[in-house]
Scaffold this motif. Structure first.
Motif, PDB file in Angstrom:
ATOM      1  N   SER B 189      89.557 -85.257  50.312  1.00  0.00           N
ATOM      2  CA  SER B 189      89.758 -86.210  49.216  1.00  0.00           C
ATOM      3  C   SER B 189      89.441 -85.563  47.876  1.00  0.00           C
ATOM      4  O   SER B 189      88.484 -84.799  47.755  1.00  0.00           O
ATOM      5  CB  SER B 189      88.853 -87.431  49.418  1.00  0.00           C
ATOM      6  OG  SER B 189      89.059 -88.355  48.377  1.00  0.00           O
ATOM      7  N   HIS B 190      90.255 -85.894  46.867  1.00  0.00           N
ATOM      8  CA  HIS B 190      90.019 -85.371  45.518  1.00  0.00           C
ATOM      9  C   HIS B 190      88.641 -85.790  45.014  1.00  0.00           C
ATOM     10  O   HIS B 190      87.941 -85.002  44.399  1.00  0.00           O
ATOM     11  CB  HIS B 190      91.069 -85.894  44.551  1.00  0.00           C
ATOM     12  CG  HIS B 190      92.474 -85.742  45.039  1.00  0.00           C
ATOM     13  ND1 HIS B 190      93.070 -86.646  45.887  1.00  0.00           N
ATOM     14  CD2 HIS B 190      93.391 -84.783  44.803  1.00  0.00           C
ATOM     15  CE1 HIS B 190      94.301 -86.235  46.147  1.00  0.00           C
ATOM     16  NE2 HIS B 190      94.526 -85.111  45.513  1.00  0.00           N
ATOM     17  N   ALA B 191      88.313 -87.061  45.253  1.00  0.00           N
ATOM     18  CA  ALA B 191      86.996 -87.594  44.872  1.00  0.00           C
ATOM     19  C   ALA B 191      86.610 -87.251  43.440  1.00  0.00           C
ATOM     20  O   ALA B 191      85.462 -86.878  43.165  1.00  0.00           O
ATOM     21  CB  ALA B 191      85.929 -87.114  45.865  1.00  0.00           C
ATOM     22  N   MET B 193      85.465 -87.913  39.621  1.00  0.00           N
ATOM     23  CA  MET B 193      84.368 -88.820  39.253  1.00  0.00           C
ATOM     24  C   MET B 193      84.869 -90.124  38.638  1.00  0.00           C
ATOM     25  O   MET B 193      84.274 -91.170  38.831  1.00  0.00           O
ATOM     26  CB  MET B 193      83.413 -88.132  38.278  1.00  0.00           C
ATOM     27  CG  MET B 193      82.706 -86.919  38.861  1.00  0.00           C
ATOM     28  SD  MET B 193      81.966 -87.197  40.476  1.00  0.00           S
ATOM     29  CE  MET B 193      80.746 -88.412  40.055  1.00  0.00           C
ATOM     30  N   GLU B 194      85.928 -90.062  37.856  1.00  0.00           N
ATOM     31  CA  GLU B 194      86.447 -91.299  37.272  1.00  0.00           C
ATOM     32  C   GLU B 194      87.439 -91.916  38.233  1.00  0.00           C
ATOM     33  O   GLU B 194      88.460 -91.302  38.555  1.00  0.00           O
ATOM     34  CB  GLU B 194      87.163 -91.025  35.937  1.00  0.00           C
ATOM     35  CG  GLU B 194      87.687 -92.294  35.294  1.00  0.00           C
ATOM     36  CD  GLU B 194      88.820 -92.071  34.289  1.00  0.00           C
ATOM     37  OE1 GLU B 194      89.020 -92.929  33.424  1.00  0.00           O
ATOM     38  OE2 GLU B 194      89.518 -91.037  34.366  1.00  0.00           O
ATOM     39  N   VAL B 241      90.843 -87.845  30.817  1.00  0.00           N
ATOM     40  CA  VAL B 241      91.023 -88.059  32.245  1.00  0.00           C
ATOM     41  C   VAL B 241      89.773 -87.536  32.954  1.00  0.00           C
ATOM     42  O   VAL B 241      89.459 -86.345  32.861  1.00  0.00           O
ATOM     43  CB  VAL B 241      92.279 -87.335  32.766  1.00  0.00           C
ATOM     44  CG1 VAL B 241      92.458 -87.567  34.260  1.00  0.00           C
ATOM     45  CG2 VAL B 241      93.511 -87.793  31.993  1.00  0.00           C
ATOM     46  N   GLY B 242      89.081 -88.432  33.633  1.00  0.00           N
ATOM     47  CA  GLY B 242      87.815 -88.063  34.262  1.00  0.00           C
ATOM     48  C   GLY B 242      88.007 -87.385  35.606  1.00  0.00           C
ATOM     49  O   GLY B 242      87.500 -87.817  36.626  1.00  0.00           O
ATOM     50  N   GLY B 243      88.757 -86.301  35.579  1.00  0.00           N
ATOM     51  CA  GLY B 243      89.033 -85.549  36.797  1.00  0.00           C
ATOM     52  C   GLY B 243      90.299 -86.046  37.468  1.00  0.00           C
ATOM     53  O   GLY B 243      90.658 -87.224  37.392  1.00  0.00           O
ATOM     54  N   PHE B 245      92.518 -83.364  39.890  1.00  0.00           N
ATOM     55  CA  PHE B 245      92.670 -82.447  41.025  1.00  0.00           C
ATOM     56  C   PHE B 245      93.929 -82.749  41.840  1.00  0.00           C
ATOM     57  O   PHE B 245      93.996 -82.459  43.029  1.00  0.00           O
ATOM     58  CB  PHE B 245      91.425 -82.478  41.922  1.00  0.00           C
ATOM     59  CG  PHE B 245      90.131 -82.425  41.157  1.00  0.00           C
ATOM     60  CD1 PHE B 245      89.811 -81.295  40.415  1.00  0.00           C
ATOM     61  CD2 PHE B 245      89.262 -83.503  41.134  1.00  0.00           C
ATOM     62  CE1 PHE B 245      88.632 -81.242  39.682  1.00  0.00           C
ATOM     63  CE2 PHE B 245      88.084 -83.459  40.393  1.00  0.00           C
ATOM     64  CZ  PHE B 245      87.767 -82.332  39.671  1.00  0.00           C
ATOM     65  N   MET B 352      96.628 -81.765  46.423  1.00  0.00           N
ATOM     66  CA  MET B 352      95.260 -81.634  45.927  1.00  0.00           C
ATOM     67  C   MET B 352      95.081 -80.170  45.544  1.00  0.00           C
ATOM     68  O   MET B 352      95.637 -79.291  46.194  1.00  0.00           O
ATOM     69  CB  MET B 352      94.258 -82.062  46.991  1.00  0.00           C
ATOM     70  CG  MET B 352      92.796 -81.947  46.576  1.00  0.00           C
ATOM     71  SD  MET B 352      91.694 -82.744  47.775  1.00  0.00           S
ATOM     72  CE  MET B 352      90.260 -81.683  47.669  1.00  0.00           C
ATOM     73  N   ILE B 490      92.372 -82.658  31.807  1.00  0.00           N
ATOM     74  CA  ILE B 490      91.673 -83.297  32.930  1.00  0.00           C
ATOM     75  C   ILE B 490      90.350 -82.585  33.213  1.00  0.00           C
ATOM     76  O   ILE B 490      89.823 -82.657  34.313  1.00  0.00           O
ATOM     77  CB  ILE B 490      92.583 -83.350  34.177  1.00  0.00           C
ATOM     78  CG1 ILE B 490      92.945 -81.941  34.674  1.00  0.00           C
ATOM     79  CG2 ILE B 490      93.864 -84.107  33.867  1.00  0.00           C
ATOM     80  CD1 ILE B 490      93.714 -81.933  35.999  1.00  0.00           C
ATOM     81  N   GLY B 491      89.855 -81.919  32.161  1.00  0.00           N
ATOM     82  CA  GLY B 491      88.635 -81.135  32.314  1.00  0.00           C
ATOM     83  C   GLY B 491      88.944 -79.657  32.251  1.00  0.00           C
ATOM     84  O   GLY B 491      88.063 -78.798  32.291  1.00  0.00           O
ATOM     85  N   GLN B 647      86.739 -73.284  34.926  1.00  0.00           N
ATOM     86  CA  GLN B 647      87.752 -73.655  35.908  1.00  0.00           C
ATOM     87  C   GLN B 647      87.514 -72.932  37.222  1.00  0.00           C
ATOM     88  O   GLN B 647      87.632 -73.505  38.297  1.00  0.00           O
ATOM     89  CB  GLN B 647      89.151 -73.298  35.372  1.00  0.00           C
ATOM     90  CG  GLN B 647      89.670 -74.274  34.355  1.00  0.00           C
ATOM     91  CD  GLN B 647      90.051 -75.573  35.020  1.00  0.00           C
ATOM     92  OE1 GLN B 647      91.061 -75.661  35.700  1.00  0.00           O
ATOM     93  NE2 GLN B 647      89.224 -76.575  34.871  1.00  0.00           N
ATOM     94  N   GLY B 650      84.278 -74.074  39.016  1.00  0.00           N
ATOM     95  CA  GLY B 650      84.518 -75.405  39.574  1.00  0.00           C
ATOM     96  C   GLY B 650      85.336 -75.330  40.846  1.00  0.00           C
ATOM     97  O   GLY B 650      85.076 -76.027  41.831  1.00  0.00           O
ATOM     98  N   MET B 654      84.421 -76.402  44.707  1.00  0.00           N
ATOM     99  CA  MET B 654      85.244 -77.246  45.587  1.00  0.00           C
ATOM    100  C   MET B 654      85.597 -76.492  46.873  1.00  0.00           C
ATOM    101  O   MET B 654      85.669 -77.083  47.953  1.00  0.00           O
ATOM    102  CB  MET B 654      86.508 -77.698  44.848  1.00  0.00           C
ATOM    103  CG  MET B 654      87.180 -78.912  45.463  1.00  0.00           C
ATOM    104  SD  MET B 654      88.589 -79.505  44.495  1.00  0.00           S
ATOM    105  CE  MET B 654      87.803 -80.607  43.330  1.00  0.00           C
TER     106      MET B 654
END
Lengths: 220, 754
Positions: B189-191, B193-194, B241-243, B245, B352, B490-491, B647, B650, B654
């Protein structure tokens, strides 16, 4: 705390399972205290006007008085009533830390506490730490070390970090503190353990740790 | 502007702003909580009502009846939207399942109703009063079983389903060293935060949605198509955009239901997907089963490579293209790849972060480690031995079967050279920095107290895609340059690299540039996906700035080919004029797009790297701790080393999640993901992540764009999980081929505790 929405299990249809009955019962009991309802199963529940309460607290040094639906979380009171949207709703279940604020000097996930429980509380949100023009040192350090990406967990990380350093200063031990009687130090393990309630899915952890370490070194 | 010849020297090469480690220009807003995300826009519409989504409680079947009586009568309830009362709805081109289910239910937690009320608490309370009776249908939920009835998917983003070069079977059978193993990767799952969130407001027949979305133009199109209204009547606004992925590439239920709720309530409505719905309601990375066969000479030259992958999706869905990298990464004269797609009635599978390569590299790069050991070769030397400077297998797209298709068939280049490929240098640089020579090649032999220590390596590989992207630039009479494009941040750092690009092109300071993103009123960009965003969106800004430079020069009577833009001035020979003055009272506005010719067909454009990981595995409990991580990347010009590094770390994080903990657990009886929240679906937290190091090789790629940049945001995740798996093997001697590598898969096979 039980969350009914999370409790759904796949089911045929009409038959209420024993588990669901228990869930419904729990939900009803939970409401009983504030709504004066008798214990009923979910299917019998009648809509009722929710009780409201007047609550006063200080947010970022300013007194606030709100008439709130008792079910309103501190997070929703901040975001939806006071329009302090810096505290984020990432999960509404106390699992992500994006809603972290300080009540007094302590970190609180504001989605897991009802606003009416905070009569008289001194609440500090991200908006109370600094502004874009006058950043708090922790905010400056996050910018400098690129301790964020999408920005959604960031206010919670920063509030958590500020309060966490105070907790260490106050001598509060953590899960990884080996000597419970000695003054804890901000080692890498202590920092990472104590910040682990704040998830950053973008994965800025390494940079966040550097930002916090810089500030801790300055104030130590 | 068309980019169809390799880039020569251009204003970006000045590197006064580009290429410098730059703090994000949106940093002060994000760190003070003043960057406004979708659900927070109290300022944009008065009288917003709250929507709460009800998700289907069965995976497949029909709604027999839905009793809304109690919910409708509940305090504060304004409207309830269901398929029955929502009117005719189409389905978005990019959606596999309908976003509003009923009476048919296509997957668990598919939205089946939206309750709109005066407050969030009222909407939530009323939503629980809706009583639904379902007729449950049988579904397919187990990939291992459904695999047997899988079929070749239609060619898509990941190319055709099959490829073949030479005689794989013959070469494999005659190879002195053979390796054959099957790996599995779970649903993930992308999961972000927003949660997916939107506020919708109608003004007559015009719809505005403040939302959280990676691809504005795609989603405008799908919103219009779903509602059956003209695209011109839909405006999407998504500045923060709070994430994402990949989880916010498409129109999702929050946006559609906010629009339908606002129509029903006749006032603005805001909706956030509840966290506990997200994992089953939205898309996820599909699970794979992958079989790898490698044949090699005794010297370690690969002679036969086969990679087959099986994944599942809802009817009409697409495969996880896990064989993509195997067509390009290593030399080998005889090879085949195949993707097969099974029908599963689980929630919709889709992109994803690094779709295809992320799970594909998880398997391929363990296989390479296993083969190296079999050959008695160092895993780095084995990879270097099989390096290639041309694409070893580049299958042509089959001709369109649609007789109506007017699209000209693309020219096919079977073995194009890589535009840049410095994989070997990535390995060598990383080995030196990480202390690879201290690794004991015999597994299970390095101890540190109770901990078994191991070091692992894997290649990183991800293709570089280029996409058309447009921007508008405005120069005002104060010398301020404003860039507008529907690109999203998106970050990833889009705001900052776009500002750097405009500053470099126009010769102004970074603070003289204003960047406005994520609004469908702005020119259509490439959007954020497939690690194409950084290079493609800045190339669009480059094109618009070139036009603006010409306009400025023309206005001043300068020769635009010779004019120098620097320090807020334009100079031509002895003459110099401030930009602000050139703009004049009314300012100058220019718009352009960057489009691409076939350089990405003549050359294979990819990004490369090497991941190095050190792990400690507890000798008694099997708990894995990652001690050190290093990524070395060769990915073209790095526009902003600060955000590019972020990037990559991060993505490494993941990838650590994929290696050690992330798995959507399938309930194979009832067909849903059981662990559908952030407590059950574990992602890395602070305590899991050590200091991470990233090295970018100094590189420019003139084949990719005038920016000479490529992508890094997805490269960083490709290979990490395998490097961790290989490190765990080096530490323990236990080879786990089924991700995630949780302690239960190690504990009964660990070496005897001395």
């Amino acid at each position: 705390m039980h969350n009914p929405e999370n409790a759904e299990s796949p089911r045929g249809a009409t038959d209420l399972t024993r588990r669901e009955f228990l869930i419904a019962g729990t939900a009803t009991v939970a409401l009983t205290g504030c709504m004066g309802l008798g214990t009923k199963s979910a299917t019998e529940m009648k809509p009722q006007q929710a009780a409201a309460t007047r609550v006063s607290f200080h947010v970022n040094g300013k007194p606030c008085q709100l008439e709130l639906d008792n079910r309103t979380t501190l997070l929703d009171a901040l975001r939806e009533r006071l329009h302090l949207t810096g505290s984020k709703k990432g999960c509404d279940q106390g699992q992500c830390g994006a809603c972290t604020v300080m009540v007094g000097d302590r970190r609180v996930v504001s989605c897991l506490t009802l606003a009416v429980m905070h009569e008289g509380s001194l609440i500090t949100t991200i908006e109370g730490l600094g502004t874009p023009e006058h950043l708090h040192p922790m905010q400056t350090a996050f910018v400098k070390h690129d301790g964020y990406q999408c920005g959604y967990c960031t206010p919670g990380q920063i509030c958590s970090a500020v309060a966490m350093l105070r907790e260490i200063k106050a001598g509060m031990p953590s899960h990884v503190t080996s000597d419970l009687t000695a003054q804890p130090k901000l080692t890498a393990d202590e920092l990472r353990e104590r910040m682990s309630g704040n998830i950053c899915r973008c994965g800025a952890y390494s940079n966040i740790a550097e930002a916090i370490t810089e500030i801790a070194g300055r104030t130590a | 502007m068309k980019f169809d010849m390799p880039a020569t020297t251009n204003p970006i090469d000045q590197l006064k702003v580009i290429g410098k480690a730059t703090e994000r220009i949106d940093g002060p807003l994000k760190t003070t909580g003043t960057a406004p995300y979708a659900y927070e826009r109290h300022d944009v519409a008065v009288n917003q009502a709250y929507g709460y989504i009800v998700g289907a409680a069965v995976a497949k079947g029909r709604i027999e009846s839905m009793d809304l009586t109690a919910a409708k009568a509940a305090p504060g309830v304004i409207a309830i939207v269901t398929a029955e009362n929502a009117g005719q709805l189409d389905k978005g081109n990019l959606n596999t399942a309908k976003l509003l289910g009923g009476p048919a239910v296509d997957h668990y937690h598919q939205a089946i109703a939206l309750v709109v009320a005066e407050t969030f608490e009222q909407a939530r309370s009323a939503a629980h009063l809706i009583h639904v009776d379902y007729e449950r249908a049988k579904g397919a939920f187990d990939l291992a079983i459904a695999k047997n009835s899988s079929t070749p998917p239609k060619p898509g983003f990941g190319g055709p389903p099959d490829s073949a070069v030479g005689d794989f079977v013959g070469a494999f059978e005659s190879a002195p060293f053979q390796f054959d193993a099957t790996y599995t990767t779970p649903d993930q799952s992308h999961a972000m935060m927003e949660p997916h969130a939107s506020i919708a407001a109608w003004n007559g027949d015009k719809l505005t949605v403040w939302t959280s979305n990676q691809m504005i133009a795609w989603s405008v199109g799908d919103m219009a198509k779903t509602l059956g209204i003209p695209k011109e009547n839909v405006r999407l606004i998504s500045p923060y955009v709070g994430g994402g992925f990949g989880g916010k590439l498409f129109l999702r239920a929050d946006a559609l239901l906010a629009a339908l709720g606002a129509r029903a309530a006749n006032r603005p409505v805001k909706v956030a997907l509840q966290r506990a719905l997200m994992m089953n309601n939205t898309t996820h990375r599909p699970a794979t089963i992958q079989r790898l066969r490698l044949g090699a000479t005794k010297e370690g030259k690969l002679t036969a490579i086969a990679h087959e992958s099986w994944s599942g999706d809802l009817p009409g869905g697409s495969p996880e293209t896990a064989v993509s990298q195997t067509r390009l990464l290593y030399a080998g004269a005889n090879r085949m790849t195949a993707m097969r797609l099974a029908v599963l009635d689980l929630p919709e599978g889709n992109a994803m972060r690094a779709p295809g390569e992320a799970p594909g590299m998880m398997a391929l790069e363990i296989a390479m480690d296993e083969m190296a050991e079999k050959l008695g070769l160092d895993p780095i030397e084995f990879r270097i031995l099989n390096d290639t400077q041309v694409a070893p297998d580049n299958p042509a797209k089959p001709p369109s079967s649609d007789p109506q298709s007017k699209a000209p068939e693309e020219k096919h280049y079977p073995h194009p050279p890589f535009s840049q490929r410095r994989l070997t240098e990535c390995f060598r640089t990383g080995a030196e920095r990480f202390g690879w020579n201290k690794r004991n090649p015999v597994p299970g032999k390095s101890r540190e107290g109770h901990w078994l220590m191991g070091i692992g390596v894997a290649a990183a590989f991800r293709n570089n895609l280029v996409m058309k992207s447009a921007a508008r630039v405005r120069l005002d009479n104060k010398g301020v340059v404003t860039v507008e494009t529907d690109m999203t941040d998106i970050g990833t750092g889009s705001y900052t690299i776009i500002a750097q690009t405009a500053a470099e092109m126009m010769g102004v300071a970074l603070h003289q540039v204003v960047v406005r993103l994520g609004d469908s009123d702005f020119p259509v960009s490439c959007g954020s996906g497939g690690q194409w965003g950084g290079n493609s969106s800045t190339s669009g800004v480059y094109a618009a700035c070139m036009k603006l430079r010409e306009a400025v020069a023309q206005k001043l009577g300068f020769d635009s080919t010779k004019a120098v833009f620097a320090d807020g001035q334009v100079r031509d020979g002895g003459r110099s004029t401030p930009l602000a003055q050139a703009a004049g009272e009314s300012g100058l506005v220019m718009e352009d797009a960057m489009e691409y010719g076939d350089l990405d067909k003549k050359y294979q454009q990819s990004t490369f790297g090497a991941h190095f990981v050190e792990v400690a595995v507890h000798a008694s409990t099997g708990e894995t701790r990652v001690r050190r991580m290093l990524a070395v990347c060769a990915a073209g010009r790095i526009l902003n080393p600060k955000s590019a590094r972020s990037q990559v770390i991060g993505a490494m994080t993941m990838g650590m999640g994929a290696a050690l903990m992330e798995e959507l657990t399938v309930d194979k009886r009832h067909g849903f993901f059981v662990n559908h929240d952030l407590a059950g679906y574990e992602v890395p937290v602070h305590a899991d992540v050590p200091h991470q190091e990233v090295i970018f090789l100094d590189e420019t790629d003139p084949i990719s764009s005038p920016m000479k940049a490529k992508g890094v945001g997805e490269l960083g995740i490709c290979g990490v999980a395998a490097a961790i798996a290989n490190a765990i093997y080096n530490a323990t001697g236990v080879r786990v081929r089924d991700y995630p590598i949780t302690l239960d898969k190690l504990i009964d096979r660990l070496p005897e505790v001395a």
